[in-house]
Scaffold this motif. Structure first.
Motif, mmCIF file in Angstrom:
data_model
loop_
_atom_site.group_PDB
_atom_site.id
_atom_site.type_symbol
_atom_site.label_atom_id
_atom_site.label_comp_id
_atom_site.label_asym_id
_atom_site.label_seq_id
_atom_site.Cartn_x
_atom_site.Cartn_y
_atom_site.Cartn_z
ATOM 1 N N GLY A 90 -7.721 9.033 1.403
ATOM 2 C CA GLY A 90 -8.713 7.990 1.233
ATOM 3 C C GLY A 90 -8.209 6.581 1.419
ATOM 4 O O GLY A 90 -8.995 5.626 1.377
ATOM 5 N N SER A 91 -6.902 6.398 1.654
ATOM 6 C CA SER A 91 -6.359 5.041 1.722
ATOM 7 C C SER A 91 -6.774 4.297 2.988
ATOM 8 O O SER A 91 -6.759 3.061 3.012
ATOM 9 C CB SER A 91 -4.829 5.083 1.612
ATOM 10 O OG SER A 91 -4.250 5.817 2.672
ATOM 11 N N TYR A 92 -7.154 5.026 4.030
ATOM 12 C CA TYR A 92 -7.546 4.358 5.281
ATOM 13 C C TYR A 92 -8.733 3.420 5.059
ATOM 14 O O TYR A 92 -8.829 2.359 5.672
ATOM 15 C CB TYR A 92 -7.898 5.392 6.354
ATOM 16 C CG TYR A 92 -8.175 4.793 7.716
ATOM 17 C CD1 TYR A 92 -7.128 4.504 8.593
ATOM 18 C CD2 TYR A 92 -9.474 4.476 8.128
ATOM 19 C CE1 TYR A 92 -7.363 3.930 9.832
ATOM 20 C CE2 TYR A 92 -9.716 3.904 9.356
ATOM 21 C CZ TYR A 92 -8.671 3.635 10.213
ATOM 22 O OH TYR A 92 -8.902 3.055 11.438
ATOM 23 N N ALA B 101 -7.114 -10.154 -3.450
ATOM 24 C CA ALA B 101 -6.709 -10.097 -4.855
ATOM 25 C C ALA B 101 -6.421 -8.668 -5.278
ATOM 26 O O ALA B 101 -5.474 -8.407 -6.034
ATOM 27 C CB ALA B 101 -7.795 -10.703 -5.749
ATOM 28 N N ASP B 102 -7.227 -7.718 -4.788
ATOM 29 C CA ASP B 102 -6.980 -6.308 -5.094
ATOM 30 C C ASP B 102 -5.627 -5.881 -4.527
ATOM 31 O O ASP B 102 -4.842 -5.195 -5.191
ATOM 32 C CB ASP B 102 -8.083 -5.430 -4.488
ATOM 33 C CG ASP B 102 -9.469 -5.778 -5.003
ATOM 34 O OD1 ASP B 102 -9.619 -5.926 -6.217
ATOM 35 O OD2 ASP B 102 -10.389 -5.900 -4.172
ATOM 36 N N VAL B 103 -5.364 -6.278 -3.283
ATOM 37 C CA VAL B 103 -4.106 -5.925 -2.627
ATOM 38 C C VAL B 103 -2.922 -6.526 -3.385
ATOM 39 O O VAL B 103 -1.873 -5.899 -3.530
ATOM 40 C CB VAL B 103 -4.106 -6.392 -1.165
ATOM 41 C CG1 VAL B 103 -2.753 -6.126 -0.510
ATOM 42 C CG2 VAL B 103 -5.215 -5.702 -0.375
ATOM 43 N N ALA B 104 -3.095 -7.748 -3.893
ATOM 44 C CA ALA B 104 -2.010 -8.411 -4.619
ATOM 45 C C ALA B 104 -1.638 -7.648 -5.884
ATOM 46 O O ALA B 104 -0.449 -7.473 -6.189
ATOM 47 C CB ALA B 104 -2.411 -9.844 -4.965
ATOM 48 N N TYR B 105 -2.641 -7.190 -6.630
ATOM 49 C CA TYR B 105 -2.349 -6.419 -7.843
ATOM 50 C C TYR B 105 -1.651 -5.105 -7.497
ATOM 51 O O TYR B 105 -0.722 -4.666 -8.189
ATOM 52 C CB TYR B 105 -3.634 -6.143 -8.619
ATOM 53 C CG TYR B 105 -4.061 -7.290 -9.498
ATOM 54 C CD1 TYR B 105 -3.344 -7.622 -10.637
ATOM 55 C CD2 TYR B 105 -5.178 -8.056 -9.179
ATOM 56 C CE1 TYR B 105 -3.730 -8.679 -11.448
ATOM 57 C CE2 TYR B 105 -5.575 -9.118 -9.984
ATOM 58 C CZ TYR B 105 -4.845 -9.428 -11.112
ATOM 59 O OH TYR B 105 -5.230 -10.481 -11.905
ATOM 60 N N LEU B 106 -2.093 -4.465 -6.410
ATOM 61 C CA LEU B 106 -1.442 -3.222 -5.994
ATOM 62 C C LEU B 106 -0.007 -3.494 -5.557
ATOM 63 O O LEU B 106 0.908 -2.728 -5.883
ATOM 64 C CB LEU B 106 -2.230 -2.579 -4.855
ATOM 65 C CG LEU B 106 -3.586 -1.986 -5.215
ATOM 66 C CD1 LEU B 106 -4.318 -1.544 -3.951
ATOM 67 C CD2 LEU B 106 -3.422 -0.800 -6.167
ATOM 68 N N ALA B 107 0.202 -4.585 -4.820
ATOM 69 C CA ALA B 107 1.538 -4.910 -4.317
ATOM 70 C C ALA B 107 2.526 -5.091 -5.470
ATOM 71 O O ALA B 107 3.658 -4.591 -5.416
ATOM 72 C CB ALA B 107 1.485 -6.172 -3.465
ATOM 73 N N GLU B 108 2.108 -5.778 -6.525
ATOM 74 C CA GLU B 108 3.035 -5.970 -7.634
ATOM 75 C C GLU B 108 3.324 -4.649 -8.340
ATOM 76 O O GLU B 108 4.455 -4.394 -8.761
ATOM 77 C CB GLU B 108 2.512 -6.983 -8.648
ATOM 78 C CG GLU B 108 3.506 -7.212 -9.787
ATOM 79 C CD GLU B 108 3.294 -8.493 -10.547
ATOM 80 O OE1 GLU B 108 4.237 -8.941 -11.221
ATOM 81 O OE2 GLU B 108 2.194 -9.047 -10.476
ATOM 82 N N SER C 282 0.825 -1.206 0.000
ATOM 83 C CA SER C 282 0.000 0.000 0.000
ATOM 84 C C SER C 282 0.855 1.250 0.000
ATOM 85 O O SER C 282 2.063 1.200 0.225
ATOM 86 C CB SER C 282 -0.909 0.012 1.241
ATOM 87 O OG SER C 282 -0.117 0.035 2.426
ATOM 88 N N VAL C 283 0.195 2.370 -0.258
ATOM 89 C CA VAL C 283 0.790 3.685 -0.072
ATOM 90 C C VAL C 283 -0.186 4.512 0.755
ATOM 91 O O VAL C 283 -1.392 4.278 0.734
ATOM 92 C CB VAL C 283 1.080 4.399 -1.413
ATOM 93 C CG1 VAL C 283 2.114 3.630 -2.214
ATOM 94 C CG2 VAL C 283 -0.197 4.573 -2.221
#
Length: 268
Positions: A92-94, A103-110, A87-88
């Protein structure tokens, strides 16, 4: 001014081309061991390994690829000791923890991992996340994803209501009460259990939130959140498994306790 490239990042070519050998013709090469800048060097790389450093611009005698970096300065990749690859922090990220699936987090992580690698950081220590970070690390190690070499804490060990208890601020009944299985622990036994759970989940290092922080809804951002005996239990349990402990700590008292307990690094 010559553009600075990071030769380990260029090994992405090696990942993509698997075993193809490459000859990198470097106009300038920074030798960080001797603190020297050397001119007209050839780096011979294959996969993710540097095979040799040669004087001059050497041409391969086989079908190896040649990469022309004669107008560039080449240096080793950097190491970042504290990242959050999943994450960054932005406006709004909270709310993401309530809306994003794994799965959403995985795409962001890559995405964040590739950006980190191409910025020149070839090794990172990821201190806290959902566990997707460990899956991403494993995918990189298996050649299934692109990113830096990752050493991860998977999650973090936090006290109830402390920095790292991500149920703080949520209405009652919305989330299950966290426990050692999710890294939220109180007392010596709870802290031992939380460390062992992180190791079971794949941790390479243990992170503890020794004080509050500025990015959570904890009561105070600088006061200690574990007593000395709890911190010692965390450090000693990690040590039994051969792991080091990184302590998030802002305030003086929390830092003092963490050092006395034997943590390896103080974060922030």
């Amino acid at each position: 001014m010559n553009k600075i490239l990071f030769f380990i990042s260029l090994l992405l070519f090696g990942v993509q081309l698997k075993s193809q050998k490459m000859y990198l013709h470097c106009g300038q090469l920074i030798d960080v061991v001797r603190s020297e800048v050397k001119k007209e060097k050839t780096l011979v790389v294959q996969g993710n390994k540097i095979l040799s450093v040669l004087d001059g611009y050497i041409q391969p005698t086989d079908q190896s690829r040649v990469v022309n970096l004669k107008n560039h300065t080449v240096m080793p990749g950097w190491i970042d000791m504290h990242v959050h690859i999943e994450s960054v922090i932005e406006k709004g990220s909270y709310i993401n923890r309530f809306t994003l699936n794994d799965a959403d987090v995985a795409y962001l992580a890559e995405t964040y991992g590739e950006n980190t690698l191409m910025a020149g950081f070839t090794t990172v220590r990821d201190l806290g996340g959902t566990g997707v970070n460990n899956s991403y690390k494993n995918a990189i190690n298996r050649g299934l994803a692109t990113g830096p070499r990752i050493f991860t804490s998977v999650g973090q060990v936090a006290s109830t209501g402390g920095h790292g208890d991500f149920t703080s601020g949520a209405r009652k009944g919305l989330l299950d009460p966290p426990g050692p299985e999710s890294g939220v622990a109180d007392g010596i036994d709870g802290c031992k259990k939380a460390v062992r759970q992180m190791i079971k989940n794949g941790a390479d290092v243990i992170k503890v939130t020794a004080t509050g922080g500025v990015t959570s809804l904890t009561r105070d951002g600088s006061k200690p959140q574990f007593d000395l005996e709890e911190l010692k239990a965390i450090v000693n349990t990690a040590k039994d498994y051969g792991l080091k402990v990184a302590a998030h700590a802002h305030g003086d008292e929390g830092i003092r306790r963490a050092i006395e307990a034997g943590v390896t690094t103080i974060e922030h």
